[in-house]
Design a protein around this motif. Structure first.
Motif, PDB file in Angstrom:
ATOM      1  N   ALA A  27      34.982  40.406 117.146  1.00 15.11           N
ATOM      2  CA  ALA A  27      33.765  40.707 117.965  1.00 15.11           C
ATOM      3  C   ALA A  27      32.953  41.781 117.225  1.00 15.11           C
ATOM      4  CB  ALA A  27      33.940  41.223 119.184  1.00 15.11           C
ATOM      5  N   LEU A  28      33.726  42.576 116.432  1.00 17.12           N
ATOM      6  CA  LEU A  28      33.006  43.737 115.563  1.00 17.12           C
ATOM      7  C   LEU A  28      31.704  43.213 114.539  1.00 17.12           C
ATOM      8  CD1 LEU A  28      35.795  46.238 114.376  1.00 17.12           C
ATOM      9  CD2 LEU A  28      33.732  46.680 116.038  1.00 17.12           C
ATOM     10  N   LEU A  29      32.093  41.865 113.937  1.00 19.05           N
ATOM     11  CA  LEU A  29      31.131  41.372 113.009  1.00 19.05           C
ATOM     12  C   LEU A  29      29.758  41.020 113.822  1.00 19.05           C
ATOM     13  CD1 LEU A  29      33.755  38.888 111.407  1.00 19.05           C
ATOM     14  CD2 LEU A  29      33.088  41.154 110.750  1.00 19.05           C
ATOM     15  N   LYS A  30      29.850  41.019 115.010  1.00 20.68           N
ATOM     16  CA  LYS A  30      28.543  40.803 115.826  1.00 20.68           C
ATOM     17  C   LYS A  30      27.606  41.951 115.801  1.00 20.68           C
ATOM     18  CE  LYS A  30      30.638  36.741 117.794  1.00 20.68           C
ATOM     19  NZ  LYS A  30      30.833  35.941 119.183  1.00 20.68           N
ATOM     20  N   ALA A  31      28.321  43.120 115.706  1.00 21.30           N
ATOM     21  CA  ALA A  31      27.718  44.515 116.019  1.00 21.30           C
ATOM     22  C   ALA A  31      26.992  45.111 114.921  1.00 21.30           C
ATOM     23  CB  ALA A  31      28.844  45.487 116.535  1.00 21.30           C
ATOM     24  N   ASN A  62      28.447  55.227 119.093  1.00 23.57           N
ATOM     25  CA  ASN A  62      29.374  55.788 120.226  1.00 23.57           C
ATOM     26  C   ASN A  62      30.988  55.728 119.746  1.00 23.57           C
ATOM     27  OD1 ASN A  62      29.724  53.026 120.483  1.00 23.57           O
ATOM     28  ND2 ASN A  62      29.640  52.884 122.945  1.00 23.57           N
ATOM     29  N   TYR A  63      31.102  55.510 118.631  1.00 26.64           N
ATOM     30  CA  TYR A  63      32.452  55.708 118.329  1.00 26.64           C
ATOM     31  C   TYR A  63      32.989  57.045 117.435  1.00 26.64           C
ATOM     32  CZ  TYR A  63      37.125  54.326 116.450  1.00 26.64           C
ATOM     33  OH  TYR A  63      38.578  54.354 116.201  1.00 26.64           O
ATOM     34  N   TYR A  64      33.718  57.733 117.878  1.00 23.01           N
ATOM     35  CA  TYR A  64      34.108  59.097 117.261  1.00 23.01           C
ATOM     36  C   TYR A  64      34.183  58.952 115.680  1.00 23.01           C
ATOM     37  CZ  TYR A  64      36.902  63.196 116.210  1.00 23.01           C
ATOM     38  OH  TYR A  64      37.317  64.537 115.492  1.00 23.01           O
ATOM     39  N   GLY A  65      33.730  60.111 115.171  1.00 17.47           N
ATOM     40  CA  GLY A  65      33.510  60.294 113.721  1.00 17.47           C
ATOM     41  C   GLY A  65      32.643  59.582 112.938  1.00 17.47           C
ATOM     42  N   PHE A  66      31.554  58.612 113.663  1.00 18.02           N
ATOM     43  CA  PHE A  66      30.497  57.922 112.785  1.00 18.02           C
ATOM     44  C   PHE A  66      29.340  58.208 113.655  1.00 18.02           C
ATOM     45  CE2 PHE A  66      34.551  55.706 111.629  1.00 18.02           C
ATOM     46  CZ  PHE A  66      34.210  55.491 110.495  1.00 18.02           C
ATOM     47  N   GLU A  67      28.204  58.914 112.961  1.00 11.88           N
ATOM     48  CA  GLU A  67      26.990  58.689 113.495  1.00 11.88           C
ATOM     49  C   GLU A  67      26.433  57.415 113.844  1.00 11.88           C
ATOM     50  OE1 GLU A  67      24.546  61.149 111.039  1.00 11.88           O
ATOM     51  OE2 GLU A  67      25.716  63.093 111.561  1.00 11.88           O
ATOM     52  N   SER A  68      26.687  56.464 112.958  1.00 10.56           N
ATOM     53  CA  SER A  68      26.391  54.988 112.944  1.00 10.56           C
ATOM     54  C   SER A  68      27.031  54.341 111.717  1.00 10.56           C
ATOM     55  CB  SER A  68      24.497  55.008 112.570  1.00 10.56           C
ATOM     56  OG  SER A  68      24.446  53.694 112.687  1.00 10.56           O
ATOM     57  N   VAL A  69      27.562  53.383 112.197  1.00 13.19           N
ATOM     58  CA  VAL A  69      28.342  52.503 111.177  1.00 13.19           C
ATOM     59  C   VAL A  69      28.107  50.990 111.809  1.00 13.19           C
ATOM     60  CG1 VAL A  69      30.427  52.567 112.627  1.00 13.19           C
ATOM     61  CG2 VAL A  69      30.661  51.999 110.426  1.00 13.19           C
ATOM     62  N   SER A  70      27.901  49.884 111.017  1.00 16.66           N
ATOM     63  CA  SER A  70      28.062  48.439 111.278  1.00 16.66           C
ATOM     64  C   SER A  70      29.525  48.029 111.584  1.00 16.66           C
ATOM     65  CB  SER A  70      27.282  47.651 110.336  1.00 16.66           C
ATOM     66  OG  SER A  70      28.427  47.778 108.954  1.00 16.66           O
ATOM     67  N   GLY A  71      29.369  47.087 112.691  1.00 16.02           N
ATOM     68  CA  GLY A  71      30.751  46.404 113.042  1.00 16.02           C
ATOM     69  C   GLY A  71      31.492  45.909 111.667  1.00 16.02           C
ATOM     70  N   ARG A  72      30.565  45.323 110.721  1.00 13.51           N
ATOM     71  CA  ARG A  72      31.460  44.689 109.736  1.00 13.51           C
ATOM     72  C   ARG A  72      31.824  45.612 108.908  1.00 13.51           C
ATOM     73  NH1 ARG A  72      31.622  40.019 107.060  1.00 13.51           N
ATOM     74  NH2 ARG A  72      30.189  39.041 108.560  1.00 13.51           N
ATOM     75  N   ALA A  73      31.296  47.013 108.676  1.00 10.55           N
ATOM     76  CA  ALA A  73      31.823  47.970 107.775  1.00 10.55           C
ATOM     77  C   ALA A  73      33.309  48.234 108.591  1.00 10.55           C
ATOM     78  CB  ALA A  73      30.767  49.148 107.750  1.00 10.55           C
ATOM     79  N   ALA A  76      42.785  41.118 114.089  1.00  8.99           N
ATOM     80  CA  ALA A  76      42.678  42.336 113.208  1.00  8.99           C
ATOM     81  C   ALA A  76      41.713  43.208 113.502  1.00  8.99           C
ATOM     82  CB  ALA A  76      42.593  42.025 111.522  1.00  8.99           C
ATOM     83  N   GLY A  77      41.305  43.287 114.820  1.00  8.19           N
ATOM     84  CA  GLY A  77      40.007  44.205 115.375  1.00  8.19           C
ATOM     85  C   GLY A  77      40.806  45.401 115.494  1.00  8.19           C
ATOM     86  N   PRO A  78      39.935  46.446 116.167  1.00  5.06           N
ATOM     87  CA  PRO A  78      40.326  47.910 116.425  1.00  5.06           C
ATOM     88  C   PRO A  78      41.867  47.978 116.817  1.00  5.06           C
ATOM     89  CG  PRO A  78      38.228  47.654 116.750  1.00  5.06           C
ATOM     90  CD  PRO A  78      38.654  46.202 116.526  1.00  5.06           C
ATOM     91  N   CYS A  79      42.037  47.021 117.936  1.00  4.92           N
ATOM     92  CA  CYS A  79      43.342  47.202 118.870  1.00  4.92           C
ATOM     93  C   CYS A  79      44.594  46.488 117.909  1.00  4.92           C
ATOM     94  CB  CYS A  79      43.279  46.163 119.979  1.00  4.92           C
ATOM     95  SG  CYS A  79      44.821  46.281 121.060  1.00  4.92           S
ATOM     96  N   GLY A  80      44.440  45.300 117.135  1.00  3.12           N
ATOM     97  CA  GLY A  80      45.289  44.593 116.621  1.00  3.12           C
ATOM     98  C   GLY A  80      45.720  45.794 115.279  1.00  3.12           C
ATOM     99  N   VAL A  81      44.807  46.212 114.592  1.00  5.80           N
ATOM    100  CA  VAL A  81      44.960  46.856 113.420  1.00  5.80           C
ATOM    101  C   VAL A  81      45.646  48.259 113.907  1.00  5.80           C
ATOM    102  CG1 VAL A  81      43.837  48.279 111.395  1.00  5.80           C
ATOM    103  CG2 VAL A  81      43.054  45.999 111.857  1.00  5.80           C
ATOM    104  N   THR A  82      45.377  48.938 115.018  1.00  5.97           N
ATOM    105  CA  THR A  82      45.943  50.102 115.185  1.00  5.97           C
ATOM    106  C   THR A  82      47.537  49.853 115.550  1.00  5.97           C
ATOM    107  OG1 THR A  82      43.797  50.916 116.063  1.00  5.97           O
ATOM    108  CG2 THR A  82      45.763  52.060 117.120  1.00  5.97           C
TER     109      THR A  82
END
Length: 283
Positions: free
Chosen positions: A37-41, A46-57, A10-16
């Protein structure tokens, strides 16, 4: 009820992929073990639409999207996959059947801490009970691991081996290993000239012909390997359509070769979903 598509991860690939498949009318199930792996960030900038966001969020927003789309989410650890023209995913909470399967759980193969293990691959050491258990019929083998994944592999090996023991390598058991002999000491060495002959654990010499690694949780390549899909190291081999050599089995994201970034994972999820939709509609 059999699903059109099961997504592991259920990371970016699976959810999409799940969202695109659902919007195309497919009956979709997502199985998530919570190890993205997002939970470790700590910070993503560097992701579109976010100036800064945590991996968990970002991860939690993805789960919210699944819920909003009415996609079924099972928070369980996937242990193994079986294929007989369709797919059965075994988890620590039950089994689920699907016509197509997308593996998007990232690359998680964990090497056991004992240094010699890799040098014995093909000579008694293995990462796959289903793939290699046949070669140890009537022999004594051991499984390195302390959780449900190790238990699942040990039970698979009991179908063909003389005996199976569990080596936790100093870790506290996280599963019920009451049906097996358990050695909880640290593994200090593997012995054997041409092939494995014994393992030293906690000062004890345990004579074994085979040693299987099931440390941590099952990774993407573990699932693929069990049903005959081609893998290369920790990567699942796919074509430009994200198809494996097993009909109906797709893989995308960090578990395949390529740039491992959130943006590419999202794009891969879209592309894989489009191919899966065609596959399901053609049946």
């Amino acid at each position: 009820m059999k699903k059109d598509l099961i997504v592991i991860g259920a990371g970016p690939c699976g959810v999409t992929a799940a969202i695109y498949a659902k919007r195309a009318g497919l009956n979709v199930l997502v199985i998530d073990g919570g190890g993205s792996a997002l939970l470790k960030a700590d910070k993503i900038e560097n992701y579109y639409g976010f100036e800064s966001v945590s991996g968990r969020a970002l991860y939690e927003k993805g789960l919210s999207q699944l819920k909003a789309q009415g996609i079924e989410l099972i928070s369980r650890q996937a242990l193994s996959v079986m294929y007989d023209g369709g797919f059965t995913v075994k988890t620590d909470g039950g089994e689920y059947e699907g016509t197509a399967l997308l593996i998007a759980s990232g690359a998680k193969r964990v090497k056991p801490p004992v240094a010699e293990f890799e040098s014995y691959l093909g000579r008694g050491a293995s990462y796959c009970a289903v793939c290699d258990g046949f070669f140890f019929r009537g022999k004594d083998v051991g499984v390195i691991g302390a959780g449900e994944y190790a238990l699942s592999e040990a039970r698979e090996l009991m179908r063909m081996c003389k005996s199976v023991c569990i080596l936790t390598d100093g870790a506290a058991p996280e599963a019920d290993f009451s049906e097996f002999s358990v050695y909880s000491g640290k593994i200090s060495a593997i012995e054997g000239k041409d092939s494995i002959e014994a393992v030293l654990s906690g000062g004890k010499r345990i004579e074994l012909s085979g040693l299987f690694s099931a440390v941590g949780v099952a990774g993407a390549a573990d699932f693929a390997r069990r049903i005959g899909a081609q893998v290369k190291g920790a990567d699942i081999v796919v074509n430009e359509k994200f198809e494996t050599n097993v009909p109906g089995l797709y893989a995308a994201g960090d578990c395949v070769f390529g740039i491992k970034q959130i943006g590419t994972a999202v794009g891969a999820g879209v592309s894989a979903a489009m191919q899966i939709i065609k596959f399901i509609r053609s049946r």
